[in-house]
Design an enzyme around this catalytic site. Structure first.
Site, PDB file in Angstrom:
ATOM      1  N   GLU A 136     -68.786 -68.172   1.050  1.00 37.03           N
ATOM      2  CA  GLU A 136     -69.408 -68.319  -0.263  1.00 37.03           C
ATOM      3  C   GLU A 136     -68.574 -69.246  -1.139  1.00 37.03           C
ATOM      4  O   GLU A 136     -69.067 -69.835  -2.092  1.00 37.03           O
ATOM      5  CB  GLU A 136     -69.518 -66.931  -0.901  1.00 37.03           C
ATOM      6  CG  GLU A 136     -70.259 -66.854  -2.195  1.00 37.03           C
ATOM      7  CD  GLU A 136     -70.488 -65.414  -2.631  1.00 37.03           C
ATOM      8  OE1 GLU A 136     -70.153 -65.106  -3.788  1.00 37.03           O
ATOM      9  OE2 GLU A 136     -70.995 -64.604  -1.834  1.00 37.03           O
ATOM     10  N   ARG A 143     -77.433 -67.265  -2.842  1.00 35.63           N
ATOM     11  CA  ARG A 143     -76.204 -68.040  -3.055  1.00 35.63           C
ATOM     12  C   ARG A 143     -76.386 -69.536  -2.800  1.00 35.63           C
ATOM     13  O   ARG A 143     -75.434 -70.234  -2.479  1.00 35.63           O
ATOM     14  CB  ARG A 143     -75.056 -67.495  -2.200  1.00 35.63           C
ATOM     15  CG  ARG A 143     -74.729 -66.040  -2.423  1.00 35.63           C
ATOM     16  CD  ARG A 143     -74.263 -65.761  -3.862  1.00 35.63           C
ATOM     17  NE  ARG A 143     -73.938 -64.353  -4.015  1.00 35.63           N
ATOM     18  CZ  ARG A 143     -74.784 -63.430  -4.472  1.00 35.63           C
ATOM     19  NH1 ARG A 143     -76.012 -63.781  -4.831  1.00 35.63           N
ATOM     20  NH2 ARG A 143     -74.421 -62.177  -4.594  1.00 35.63           N
ATOM     21  N   SER A 184     -65.802 -62.956  -4.081  1.00 40.67           N
ATOM     22  CA  SER A 184     -66.194 -62.739  -2.685  1.00 40.67           C
ATOM     23  C   SER A 184     -66.018 -64.022  -1.884  1.00 40.67           C
ATOM     24  O   SER A 184     -66.409 -65.103  -2.325  1.00 40.67           O
ATOM     25  CB  SER A 184     -67.651 -62.281  -2.603  1.00 40.67           C
ATOM     26  OG  SER A 184     -67.825 -61.039  -3.248  1.00 40.67           O
TER      27      SER A 184
END
Length: 298
Positions: A290, A171, A220
């Site tokens: 995130e 990520r 998310s």
């Protein structure tokens, strides 16, 4: 802004645009300017006019993004639906522009009998966003497919870069500063089109069965910690259904925060902070958001 006006570009340029209608959480204050290019050439021309220090936010479908209630200075460049071309270049190579949705790319590859991109069908964003954060789902990640990217910078400079010019991890993607993705070249594997399309349908059924797809959310919220799942930790701490204002931890999947209808960006951000603090206190794990948070508080 160096003389830029709606009359000097072919695209759509407006001032003081409320971002709530441009983000998947349906929250957020005004952007100082929002520009949607007419096409790639218009975008490059627009970038040439910008001051070198102009704050820029490149916007796809508005997922994985929280714009604070006070709004954001500078210019938002909205590319979804504009940089939208996909081409099969060789037997196993696809070229795709940054404004193409991940779902559209996955379905294109499947129809072409190319395997390896099926996981992208479950990512609610654009190729540009997936490149910027190395988005992933169902065990696959974006940069596993990348063989080259095309980028642009302030001043309209644009060039081709290779994966080794970037530091890519879970990520996270770090590369040359003040450059943004225009397109990518992806390498896939030859396979059976029907099997690939069946795989996409299976993954979407799996996603739709456990995620709050009918409520405003951003995907998310937290990265998964090493060897664990953020959703499992949040649920184990009894936080499913927890709420602040109009923001609530989803009962379907604890790593999703939904807007129940009247949330502010502050509600969402405070709930993110409270969930992280609670998990750290009860489970001893530091959850890392995130979601990309931008702008100023109200």
């Amino acid at each position: 802004m160096g003389g830029i006006s709606a009359a000097s570009v072919r695209g759509w340029l407006r001032h003081h645009v409320v971002m709530a209608s441009h983000t998947s959480w349906r929250v957020g204050g005004p952007a100082q300017r929002l520009y949607r290019p007419a096409d790639r050439d218009d975008l490059i021309a627009f970038l040439r006019f910008l001051p070198r220090n102009e704050p820029l936010l490149w916007l796809g479908l508005g997922s994985n993004l929280l714009v604070r209630d006070g709004g954001i200075s500078g210019t938002v460049i909205a590319i979804a639906g504009v940089l939208n071309r996909i081409e099969r270049r060789t037997d196993t190579t696809v070229w795709v522009e940054a404004g193409v949705s991940c779902a559209k790319l996955a379905k294109f590859c499947a129809r072409e009998g190319l395997r390896g991109a099926e996981f992208l069908a479950g990512i609610p964003g654009t190729v540009g966003g997936a490149l910027a954060m190395n988005a992933g789902a169902f065990g696959g990640t974006m940069w596993e497919l990348v063989t080259a990217v095309e980028v642009a910078g302030i001043g309209g400079e644009h060039c081709r870069r290779l994966p080794q010019e970037y530091q890519v991890s879970y990520r996270e993607v770090h590369g040359p500063e003040r450059e943004w993705f225009l397109a990518a070249e992806l390498r896939l594997t030859l396979g059976n089109s029907q099997v690939a399309q069946q795989q996409i349908r299976r993954l979407l059924r799996q996603r739709n069965g456990c995620q709050p797809i009918r409520q405003p959310c951003a995907g998310s919220v937290f990265r998964n910690p090493w060897n664990d799942k953020a959703g499992r930790l949040i649920e184990a701490c009894g936080l499913k259904g927890a709420s602040i204002g109009g923001a609530r931890v989803s009962e379907r999947h604890a790593n999703f925060i939904v807007n129940t209808g009247n949330a502010s960006a502050a509600d969402v951000e405070h709930l993110i902070q409270w969930v992280a603090e609670t998990v750290a206190r009860q489970a001893g794990v530091s959850l890392v958001p995130e979601v990309h948070m931008v702008g100023e508080p109200a």
